[in-house]
Write a protein that holds these residues in place. Structure first.
Motif, mmCIF file in Angstrom:
data_model
loop_
_atom_site.group_PDB
_atom_site.id
_atom_site.type_symbol
_atom_site.label_atom_id
_atom_site.label_comp_id
_atom_site.label_asym_id
_atom_site.label_seq_id
_atom_site.Cartn_x
_atom_site.Cartn_y
_atom_site.Cartn_z
ATOM 1 N N LEU A 59 0.837 -1.197 0.000
ATOM 2 C CA LEU A 59 0.000 0.000 0.000
ATOM 3 C C LEU A 59 0.869 1.243 0.000
ATOM 4 N N TYR A 60 0.391 2.277 -0.682
ATOM 5 C CA TYR A 60 1.116 3.543 -0.737
ATOM 6 C C TYR A 60 0.216 4.671 -0.256
ATOM 7 N N LYS A 61 0.814 5.607 0.466
ATOM 8 C CA LYS A 61 0.125 6.824 0.864
ATOM 9 C C LYS A 61 0.630 7.926 -0.071
ATOM 10 N N ILE A 62 -0.301 8.627 -0.735
ATOM 11 C CA ILE A 62 0.032 9.698 -1.669
ATOM 12 C C ILE A 62 -0.297 11.022 -0.991
ATOM 13 N N LEU A 63 0.662 11.932 -0.992
ATOM 14 C CA LEU A 63 0.483 13.234 -0.346
ATOM 15 C C LEU A 63 0.633 14.348 -1.375
ATOM 16 N N LEU A 64 -0.334 15.252 -1.415
ATOM 17 C CA LEU A 64 -0.263 16.464 -2.223
ATOM 18 C C LEU A 64 -0.165 17.616 -1.234
ATOM 19 N N ARG A 65 0.842 18.446 -1.386
ATOM 20 C CA ARG A 65 1.036 19.532 -0.420
ATOM 21 C C ARG A 65 1.524 20.794 -1.129
ATOM 22 N N TRP A 66 1.395 21.909 -0.459
ATOM 23 C CA TRP A 66 1.880 23.183 -0.954
ATOM 24 C C TRP A 66 3.239 23.435 -0.312
ATOM 25 N N ASP A 67 4.272 23.642 -1.146
ATOM 26 C CA ASP A 67 5.611 23.952 -0.673
ATOM 27 C C ASP A 67 5.721 25.477 -0.614
ATOM 28 N N GLU A 68 5.635 26.019 0.582
ATOM 29 C CA GLU A 68 5.621 27.479 0.758
ATOM 30 C C GLU A 68 6.916 28.110 0.264
ATOM 31 N N GLU A 69 8.040 27.486 0.552
ATOM 32 C CA GLU A 69 9.336 28.049 0.152
ATOM 33 C C GLU A 69 9.469 28.117 -1.372
ATOM 34 N N ALA A 70 9.095 27.039 -2.057
ATOM 35 C CA ALA A 70 9.198 26.993 -3.524
ATOM 36 C C ALA A 70 7.980 27.625 -4.203
ATOM 37 N N ARG A 71 6.918 27.867 -3.431
ATOM 38 C CA ARG A 71 5.666 28.434 -3.933
ATOM 39 C C ARG A 71 5.071 27.584 -5.054
ATOM 40 N N GLN A 72 5.005 26.268 -4.782
ATOM 41 C CA GLN A 72 4.413 25.352 -5.757
ATOM 42 C C GLN A 72 3.897 24.093 -5.076
ATOM 43 N N LYS A 73 3.026 23.401 -5.811
ATOM 44 C CA LYS A 73 2.489 22.137 -5.304
ATOM 45 C C LYS A 73 3.570 21.060 -5.416
ATOM 46 N N ARG A 74 3.541 20.132 -4.500
ATOM 47 C CA ARG A 74 4.454 18.983 -4.509
ATOM 48 C C ARG A 74 3.625 17.721 -4.293
ATOM 49 N N ILE A 75 4.109 16.630 -4.853
ATOM 50 C CA ILE A 75 3.458 15.334 -4.612
ATOM 51 C C ILE A 75 4.528 14.364 -4.151
#
Length: 134
Positions: A59-75
């Protein structure tokens, strides 16, 4: 998955034109995250359990988050112990839409343990048929 690899995009509210997707085809976790918008064909993330030497059923956990320092979405994704998430068996299904089905989805059948899917058709009187996979 059955072949040790899974591809995915993230759909916002179930709309096809509101997807979060990678900037490249079959992307890893380092690829730039785009959207929401219409994803170009093939722009999916690929979790490659083979290269990670993951056991079937991992099983995998997938995380979508906002990278404040880079000012972009990360997965990102990571394997998790099976006790952390409920195990749900997933059977993949693949469809062909074609002229011989009046462009309605027709399910293909697995012939080799989920690795090979097929559909058998008879060419019509015009001598050709059009199709695409879903």
């Amino acid at each position: 998955g059955e072949v040790g690899m899974e591809q995915f995009q993230i759909s916002c509210d179930g709309f096809d034109d509101l997807k979060i997707f990678p900037a490249a085809k079959m992307a890893d976790q380092e690829e730039r995250v785009l959207g929401p918008g219409t994803a170009p064909a093939g722009h999916t993330w690929l979790i490659n359990g083979r290269s990670e030497k993951a056991k079937p059923g991992t099983l995998y956990k997938i995380l979508l988050r906002w990278d404040e320092e880079a000012r972009q979405k990360r997965i990102s994704w990571e394997a998790v112990p099976s006790t952390e998430l409920p195990l749900q068996v997933v059977r993949h299904s693949y469809y062909v839409v074609a002229s011989w089905t009046a462009w309605q989805p027709f399910e293909m059948h697995a012939i080799k343990k989920g690795e090979v899917f097929q559909v058998v058709v008879r060419i019509g009187i015009q001598g050709f048929e059009g199709f695409q996979f879903q």
